[in-house]
Enzyme design. Sequence first.
Site, PDB file in Angstrom:
ATOM      1  N   HIS A  13       0.793  -1.142  -0.143  1.00  0.00           N
ATOM      2  CA  HIS A  13       0.058   0.262  -0.012  1.00  0.00           C
ATOM      3  C   HIS A  13       0.889   1.248  -0.008  1.00  0.00           C
ATOM      4  O   HIS A  13       1.425   1.389   1.031  1.00  0.00           O
ATOM      5  CB  HIS A  13      -0.862  -0.021   1.172  1.00  0.00           C
ATOM      6  CG  HIS A  13      -1.998   1.208   1.077  1.00  0.00           C
ATOM      7  ND1 HIS A  13      -3.216   0.848   1.206  1.00  0.00           N
ATOM      8  CD2 HIS A  13      -1.734   2.346   1.066  1.00  0.00           C
ATOM      9  CE1 HIS A  13      -3.825   2.229   1.209  1.00  0.00           C
ATOM     10  NE2 HIS A  13      -3.006   2.983   1.140  1.00  0.00           N
ATOM     11  N   HIS A  15       1.495   5.407  -1.672  1.00  0.00           N
ATOM     12  CA  HIS A  15       1.334   6.528  -2.384  1.00  0.00           C
ATOM     13  C   HIS A  15       2.637   7.282  -2.901  1.00  0.00           C
ATOM     14  O   HIS A  15       3.455   7.682  -2.024  1.00  0.00           O
ATOM     15  CB  HIS A  15       0.579   7.471  -1.646  1.00  0.00           C
ATOM     16  CG  HIS A  15      -0.553   7.175  -1.101  1.00  0.00           C
ATOM     17  ND1 HIS A  15      -1.787   7.377  -1.753  1.00  0.00           N
ATOM     18  CD2 HIS A  15      -1.241   6.488   0.040  1.00  0.00           C
ATOM     19  CE1 HIS A  15      -2.987   6.826  -1.138  1.00  0.00           C
ATOM     20  NE2 HIS A  15      -2.490   6.288   0.040  1.00  0.00           N
ATOM     21  N   LYS A  98      -8.872  -0.188  -6.628  1.00  0.00           N
ATOM     22  CA  LYS A  98      -9.061   0.614  -5.017  1.00  0.00           C
ATOM     23  C   LYS A  98     -10.498   1.073  -5.072  1.00  0.00           C
ATOM     24  O   LYS A  98     -10.936   1.959  -5.873  1.00  0.00           O
ATOM     25  CB  LYS A  98      -7.871   1.372  -5.190  1.00  0.00           C
ATOM     26  CG  LYS A  98      -7.876   2.223  -3.650  1.00  0.00           C
ATOM     27  CD  LYS A  98      -7.591   1.325  -2.268  1.00  0.00           C
ATOM     28  CE  LYS A  98      -8.024   1.869  -1.170  1.00  0.00           C
ATOM     29  NZ  LYS A  98      -6.679   2.557  -0.853  1.00  0.00           N
ATOM     30  N   HIS A 135     -10.688   0.878   1.201  1.00  0.00           N
ATOM     31  CA  HIS A 135     -10.277   1.931   2.365  1.00  0.00           C
ATOM     32  C   HIS A 135     -11.554   2.059   3.176  1.00  0.00           C
ATOM     33  O   HIS A 135     -12.689   2.420   2.736  1.00  0.00           O
ATOM     34  CB  HIS A 135     -10.097   3.419   1.743  1.00  0.00           C
ATOM     35  CG  HIS A 135      -9.876   4.265   2.982  1.00  0.00           C
ATOM     36  ND1 HIS A 135      -8.963   5.161   2.886  1.00  0.00           N
ATOM     37  CD2 HIS A 135     -11.014   4.706   3.970  1.00  0.00           C
ATOM     38  CE1 HIS A 135      -8.968   5.877   4.051  1.00  0.00           C
ATOM     39  NE2 HIS A 135     -10.364   5.896   4.742  1.00  0.00           N
ATOM     40  N   HIS A 173      -4.846  -0.710   5.417  1.00  0.00           N
ATOM     41  CA  HIS A 173      -4.638  -0.004   7.044  1.00  0.00           C
ATOM     42  C   HIS A 173      -5.571   0.074   7.823  1.00  0.00           C
ATOM     43  O   HIS A 173      -6.026   0.878   8.288  1.00  0.00           O
ATOM     44  CB  HIS A 173      -4.303   1.571   6.226  1.00  0.00           C
ATOM     45  CG  HIS A 173      -5.272   2.274   5.423  1.00  0.00           C
ATOM     46  ND1 HIS A 173      -6.586   2.145   5.796  1.00  0.00           N
ATOM     47  CD2 HIS A 173      -5.104   2.948   4.371  1.00  0.00           C
ATOM     48  CE1 HIS A 173      -7.228   2.854   4.696  1.00  0.00           C
ATOM     49  NE2 HIS A 173      -6.416   3.241   3.873  1.00  0.00           N
ATOM     50  N   ASP A 246       1.141   2.821   3.586  1.00  0.00           N
ATOM     51  CA  ASP A 246       0.453   3.954   3.384  1.00  0.00           C
ATOM     52  C   ASP A 246       1.265   5.198   3.554  1.00  0.00           C
ATOM     53  O   ASP A 246       0.766   5.964   3.920  1.00  0.00           O
ATOM     54  CB  ASP A 246      -0.819   3.853   4.418  1.00  0.00           C
ATOM     55  CG  ASP A 246      -1.930   5.035   3.823  1.00  0.00           C
ATOM     56  OD1 ASP A 246      -1.870   5.118   2.707  1.00  0.00           O
ATOM     57  OD2 ASP A 246      -2.715   5.374   4.835  1.00  0.00           O
TER      58      ASP A 246
END
Length: 345
Positions: A13, A15, A98, A135, A173, A246
């Site tokens: 995970h 970004h 996602k 999420h 997460h 994350d």
Amino acid sequence: MNKITIQTPDDWHLHLRDGAMLQETVPASARCFNRAIIMPNLVPPVTNADMLNNYRERILAALPDGQSFEPLMTLYLTNQTTAADIKAAKAAGAVACKLYPAGATTNSDAAVKTLTALYPVFETMAAEGLLLLIHGEVTDHEIDIFDREKIFIERYLQDIVSRFPQLKVVFEHITTADAAEFVLAGPDNLAATITPQHLLLNRNDLLVGGVKPHNYCLPVLKRNTHQKALRSAVQSGSKKFFLGTDSAPHEKSKKESACGCAGCYSAWSAIELYAQVFDDLGALDKLEAFASHNGPDFYGLPRNSGQITLVKESWTLPEQLTLADGSLMVPFFAGQQVNWKLAAE
């Protein structure tokens, strides 16, 4: 134990953002992770195969010579996503899609507003072998922010997991005892990622003595009882939990503002901080499975062939970083001491 060697880990995970930010984020993650699941919440989000391919090319262009790194691409789901979009994404090399509830986190306003309307899309994903990454928070204004993960499980996730047994679901997460218990008791098509910040911190670390903007993330840090439950989950050695940082960078000015952005940029110290947690728990023997085995096994991908070595050596994270465009960024745990360090090759 003062030294540990494990199979090369992956980040399930991550970004990376886009533009000038890639010159910082790609090398930082590639220093210890061979692969990473790349989040698609750009502006605009990655909603089709062409955008997915173009984003992958920008990531690889930012990879320094001599570094190896494979971005595992994902598609951003909206209520306009079609079965054809799913098939095209799969053909373009996507491994997952996602699901953000609209408004749940950074750049999620264009995401899913009516979740059950996506059930036909989930059927196509299952048929194509694409995972669903969730999420897991409701966004209703009247629901307390600390309860949103629990309510999401009750309102949506139980039904999705049971209704689509052939669809692999990653509860991303996770932050609560409710989530850890749900995953442990759930079927084999359900797993979860856990971040370093949710293992290391609780909401006191965000709010006591003044607001700490660089500890602000979504889902937000919870009370210490939930932190303890997550630590127990990784300590258990269950194959249902694996590494997902994350890591979510923002410029310093956007974090330290009247309406600060959510996200902890942990790539600079992620594997070291995980090692610190496992060491504190007396569970270093469980780190390799969590970091290097459980993720690829659940995704149906081969484990990495290489190795990394961590040594017990104290070092201090920088207070801030300067990006290629001159802007500043503050890494997670900035200015703090970490007790484990990635050994030089």
